[in-house]
Design a protein around this motif. Structure first.
Motif, PDB file in Angstrom:
ATOM      1  N   ASP B  93      35.469  39.888  40.643  1.00 32.69           N
ATOM      2  CA  ASP B  93      36.490  40.647  39.921  1.00 32.69           C
ATOM      3  C   ASP B  93      37.711  40.875  40.813  1.00 32.69           C
ATOM      4  O   ASP B  93      37.844  40.255  41.868  1.00 32.69           O
ATOM      5  CB  ASP B  93      35.916  41.953  39.377  1.00 32.69           C
ATOM      6  CG  ASP B  93      35.641  42.968  40.482  1.00 32.69           C
ATOM      7  OD1 ASP B  93      35.842  42.629  41.655  1.00 32.69           O
ATOM      8  OD2 ASP B  93      35.214  44.082  40.151  1.00 32.69           O
ATOM      9  N   ILE B  99      30.413  39.330  40.481  1.00 29.23           N
ATOM     10  CA  ILE B  99      30.164  39.782  39.110  1.00 29.23           C
ATOM     11  C   ILE B  99      28.667  39.949  38.853  1.00 29.23           C
ATOM     12  O   ILE B  99      28.237  40.927  38.236  1.00 29.23           O
ATOM     13  CB  ILE B  99      30.765  38.784  38.089  1.00 29.23           C
ATOM     14  CG1 ILE B  99      32.279  38.719  38.223  1.00 29.23           C
ATOM     15  CG2 ILE B  99      30.383  39.162  36.666  1.00 29.23           C
ATOM     16  CD1 ILE B  99      33.030  39.840  37.601  1.00 29.23           C
ATOM     17  N   GLY B 277      37.477  43.957  33.106  1.00 29.71           N
ATOM     18  CA  GLY B 277      37.684  42.561  32.736  1.00 29.71           C
ATOM     19  C   GLY B 277      38.748  42.394  31.669  1.00 29.71           C
ATOM     20  O   GLY B 277      39.486  41.412  31.660  1.00 29.71           O
ATOM     21  N   ILE B 288      35.326  37.938  34.005  1.00 26.08           N
ATOM     22  CA  ILE B 288      35.135  39.325  34.438  1.00 26.08           C
ATOM     23  C   ILE B 288      34.628  40.176  33.269  1.00 26.08           C
ATOM     24  O   ILE B 288      33.806  41.067  33.450  1.00 26.08           O
ATOM     25  CB  ILE B 288      36.446  39.909  35.006  1.00 26.08           C
ATOM     26  CG1 ILE B 288      36.973  38.991  36.124  1.00 26.08           C
ATOM     27  CG2 ILE B 288      36.228  41.320  35.528  1.00 26.08           C
ATOM     28  CD1 ILE B 288      38.259  39.466  36.747  1.00 26.08           C
TER      29      ILE B 288
END
Lengths: 326, 319
Positions: B93, B99, B277, B288
Motif C-alpha cells: 500500500d 497487503i 485502497g 490495495i
C-alpha cells in the motif's frame, strides 16, 4: 376503526417523543453547547450570559418541551459547522436524497419483481439456481464495496458514467432536481443501483416465495382449467396477488433506504442528507445529528402509520379482529 | 430440546461425559454431513479464522512495526505483474505495507470486533428477553417498547450516532482500545433486539411448563430458574441468529471503518484497508482495495451460508 386509528396514532406519538428525548439529551449533555458558540478567550460573565440566553439554566422539563416545541415548528437550532439554521441546510440537501431514494426504489422494485417472477417460474432450472446464487452474493456484498466496484468499472475503466456529485441540477422553487438534465440523469445511475441492490435482492426473494405459494392455489388451477394462456395466468392472476406483501415491504423499507443512503452518498460524494449526517458525526455537529435523527424517526413513524391504516382499509378481517380486541 | 436438558449444568466448563459421541450422533451433525454447501462454508470459515488467529506467525511482515516498512516499497503491484517484487505477494500500500500481511492482521481485527459485538448483543438481548418474558407486566412492556423504538433505526445509523457521541465526549484521548470497545458496544447495542424478541417468545412458552413450577415449589430463586433451567431450553434459535449476525456485524464494522468512524489507519481492519485502497483506485493501484474487499466478501459469504444452513437445520418444521 376509529379506536384502532387513535391507538396507532398515540403509539406513533409515543415513539416520536422517545426519539425526541434522545435527540434532546444528545443536544444538551454531549459536550457543552456554550463552548460551541463562544470562542476560547470569552470571559466567564459573557459565558454565563450566553448560557442564560440559550435557556440552559431553566429546569430540564422546560428545556425538553421548548426543544420539542421548536422541533415541531422546524427549528432545530444552528449548525456548529456551517453557522446556519439546521432546517435550512436540511431543506437544501433533502431533494438530492429523496430523488436518489426514489430512483433506487423504482430500480429495486422493477428488477426485483421481474427477477423474482423469472426465478419462480423457472424453479429448479440452471437459470433459477444462478439467480439464487447471485442474490446470496448480493446480500453478502457490503453497500460501500458495490459502490466502489461500480465506480471502478463504469467510471474509471469504461468512463461511461460520472463517479461523484449530482451533475447539473435545475432549481424549481426551493427544489433542486437532477431529473431535467442529461448529466443529472447520468449521475443518478450508479448511486441508484448501489443503494437499490440490497432492496432488489430482498424484493426478488419475497416475490419468488410468494409466487411459489400462489401458483399452488386453487384459483390458479382453475384459471388453467379455463384454458387461459400462461402469460395471463402468471401476470394477470398470480403476480397481482403477490404484490400486496411486496408493496408493504417496499414501503417499510423506504425508511431504511433513506438511512442507508448515508453510505451510498458518502461513496459517491452525493450532496444529500446522509452525506451531511456523516460529516456532522465526524465534526460532532450535534444540532444536525439530532435533527437528522428526528427526521428519520418521523419518516419511519409516518410510513408505519400509513401502512397500518392502509392494511385495515384493504383487509376487513383486521377491523373485525381489532374490534373484538377492544 | 426437552425438559431433561435443563437438569444438566450449563456452565460449559465441564461437558458431560461422552459429549463428543453425543454430538456426532445428533441430527445437526447428520444434516451437516448431508449439506455440501455447509461443509465448504465451514472449511472456508475455519481457514480464515485460523489465518486470523495465527496472523503474527504466518504473515511475512509485521504491518505495525515501522522499522519493517520502507517507503521505497510503496504501492508495488502484486507479484505476478511486471513490477511486482518478492516478498510482496499481493503488492504493497501507500506506506510500503505488505497487503497480504495487512489483510491477515485486518482479518483479526474484523473478526474480533464482529464476534465480540455479537457476544455483547446476544448477552444483552438474552438477558432482556429472559427478564421480559419471565417477569412480564410493566417490566416486559418497557423493555419491548424500547425494542420497538430501536427497531425503527437501522443498525448502521445507531452505530454512527454512538460513535459520534463517544468521540465528542472523549475528544482527542481516543486510543485504539477505546475505539475497539466503542465499535463492539455500538454493534452490540444495534443488534440486541432480535435476540430479546426471540428469547422472550420462547420464555413465554416455557414459563408455564411443569419444570418451572417444580423449581418454584422447591424454593429456587427466580434468577436461578431463569438462568439454570429456562435459558438452556430457549437458547437453540439464538445460535442461528448469532451466526448470521456475525456476518452482519463484520459488514457493519467494515462499513463504519470505511466511513472513517471505525479503526484508524495504524490498526487497520478490512474496512480501513478498503478505505485506504479507495484513495488509490483512480490512479490504477487497484490491488490495495481489491484484495481486502475480496477477503471481506468471502468471509461474509461463508458465514452467511453457514448461518442459512444452521437456521434450516434447527427449524423443526423443515425436518
Amino acid at each position: 376503526m376509529i379506536a384502532f386509528l387513535i391507538r396507532r396514532i398515540i403509539q406513533a406519538v409515543g415513539v416520536f417523543l422517545a426519539v425526541g428525548l434522545i435527540a434532546f439529551s444528545m443536544f444538551r449533555f454531549v459536550g457543552d453547547p456554550v463552548n460551541q458558540i463562544v470562542s476560547l478567550d470569552t470571559p466567564y460573565e459573557e459565558r454565563v450570559k450566553v448560557r442564560a440566553s440559550l435557556g440552559l439554566d431553566d429546569p430540564l422539563p422546560v428545556q425538553i418541551l421548548r426543544y420539542l416545541g421548536r422541533a415541531v415548528q422546524g427549528d432545530f437550532g444552528i449548525s456548529y459547522q456551517f453557522r446556519q439554521p439546521v432546517s435550512a441546510i436540511l431543506a437544501e440537501r433533502a431533494p438530492a436524497t429523496l430523488e436518489l431514494a426514489l430512483c433506487a426504489t423504482i430500480f429495486a422494485l422493477g428488477f426485483g419483481i421481474l427477477l423474482g417472477v423469472i426465478s419462480a417460474l423457472t424453479r429448479g432450472s440452471a437459470l433459477a439456481k444462478t439467480l439464487d446464487a447471485v442474490s446470496l452474493i448480493g446480500i453478502s456484498l457490503p453497500t460501500f464495496l458495490i459502490g466502489i466496484l461500480l465506480i471502478y468499472v463504469f467510471s474509471e475503466k469504461l468512463q461511461w458514467l460520472p463517479s461523484f456529485g449530482r451533475g447539473d441540477v435545475v432549481r424549481i422553487g426551493g427544489w433542486s432536481t437532477g431529473f431535467l438534465t442529461a448529466s443529472g440523469l447520468r449521475a443518478l445511475v450508479l448511486p441508484s443501483i448501489t443503494l437499490g441492490l440490497f432492496q432488489l435482492t430482498l424484493v426478488m426473494r419475497l416475490v419468488r416465495s410468494e409466487m411459489l405459494e400462489v401458483l399452488r392455489t386453487e384459483y390458479i388451477r382453475f384459471a388453467r382449467a379455463r384454458g387461459l394462456k400462461n402469460r395471463a395466468v402468471y401476470f394477470g392472476h398470480a403476480l397481482k396477488n403477490t404484490l400486496i406483501p411486496v408493496i408493504t415491504i417496499a414501503g417499510l423499507q423506504l425508511g431504511s433506504v433513506i438511512a442507508f443512503a448515508i453510505i451510498t452518498e458518502t461513496v459517491f460524494q452525493w450532496p444529500g442528507m446522509g452525506f451531511l449526517f456523516l460529516q456532522a458525526v465526524q465534526n460532532v455537529d450535534i444540532p444536525i445529528m439530532a435533527a437528522y435523527l428526528l427526521l428519520v424517526a418521523a419518516i419511519f413513524v409516518a410510513i408505519n402509520l400509513v401502512v397500518d391504516i392502509l392494511y385495515s382499509v384493504v383487509d376487513p378481517r383486521l377491523q373485525v379482529a381489532t374490534g373484538k380486541a377492544s | 430440546m426437552s425438559g431433561g436438558a435443563a437438569a444438566e449444568p450449563v456452565s460449559g466448563t465441564a461437558p458431560p461425559a461422552g459429549w463428543l459421541a453425543r454430538a456426532l450422533d445428533s441430527d445437526i451433525w447428520a444434516s451437516f454431513k448431508a449439506s455440501k454447501v455447509a461443509m465448504v462454508a465451514a472449511v472456508v470459515t475455519f481457514i480464515l479464522v485460523t489465518l486470523a488467529v495465527f496472523a503474527p506467525l504466518i504473515s511475512p511482515q509485521d504491518p505495525f512495526d515501522p522499522a519493517q516498512l520502507d517507503l521505497l516499497n510503496a504501492r508495488l503491484p502484486p507479484l505476478w505483474l511486471p513490477e511486482g517484487q518478492w516478498p510482496f505477494l499481493l503488492g504493497t500500500d501507500d506506506q510500503g505495507r505488505d497487503i497480504l500481511s495487512a489483510i491477515l492482521y485486518g482479518l483479526r481485527v474484523s473478526l474480533a470486533v464482529g464476534l465480540l459485538g455479537v457476544v455483547f448483543a446476544a448477552t444483552l438481548g438474552i438477558a432482556a428477553g429472559l427478564v421480559a418474558g419471565y417477569a412480564g407486566g410493566a417490566l416486559d412492556a418497557v423493555i419491548m417498547r424500547i425494542a420497538d423504538v430501536q427497531l425503527t433505526f437501522p443498525a448502521i445509523l445507531i452505530a454512527l450516532l454512538i460513535d459520534g457521541m463517544v468521540k465528542s465526549v472523549m475528544g482527542a484521548q481516543l486510543t485504539t482500545t477505546i475505539i475497539l470497545a466503542v465499535l463492539v458496544v455500538s454493534i452490540g447495542l444495534s443488534f440486541w433486539v432480535q435476540y430479546a424478541r426471540t428469547v422472550r417468545g420462547s420464555v413465554l412458552v416455557e414459563r408455564n411448563k411443569d419444570y418451572v413450577q417444580a423449581g418454584r415449589l422447591i424454593g429456587l430463586s427466580s434468577p436461578t430458574i431463569m438462568v439454570r433451567h429456562v435459558l438452556p431450553n430457549v437458547i437453540g434459535p439464538v445460535f442461528a441468529i448469532a451466526t448470521i449476525n456475525v456476518a452482519l456485524a463484520v459488514i457493519t464494522e467494515a462499513t463504519l471503518s470505511f466511513l472513517g468512524s471505525g479503526m484508524p489507519d495504524t490498526q487497520p481492519s478490512l474496512g480501513t484497508l478498503i478505505r485506504i485502497g479507495n484513495r488509490y483506485l483512480f490512479s490504477g493501484e487497484w490491488w490495495i482495495a481489491a484484495f481486502p474487499g475480496a477477503t471481506l466478501v468471502i468471509l461474509v459469504l461463508a458465514i452467511n451460508l453457514l448461518g442459512d444452513w444452521l437456521r434450516d437445520a434447527l427449524n423443526p418444521r423443515l425436518q
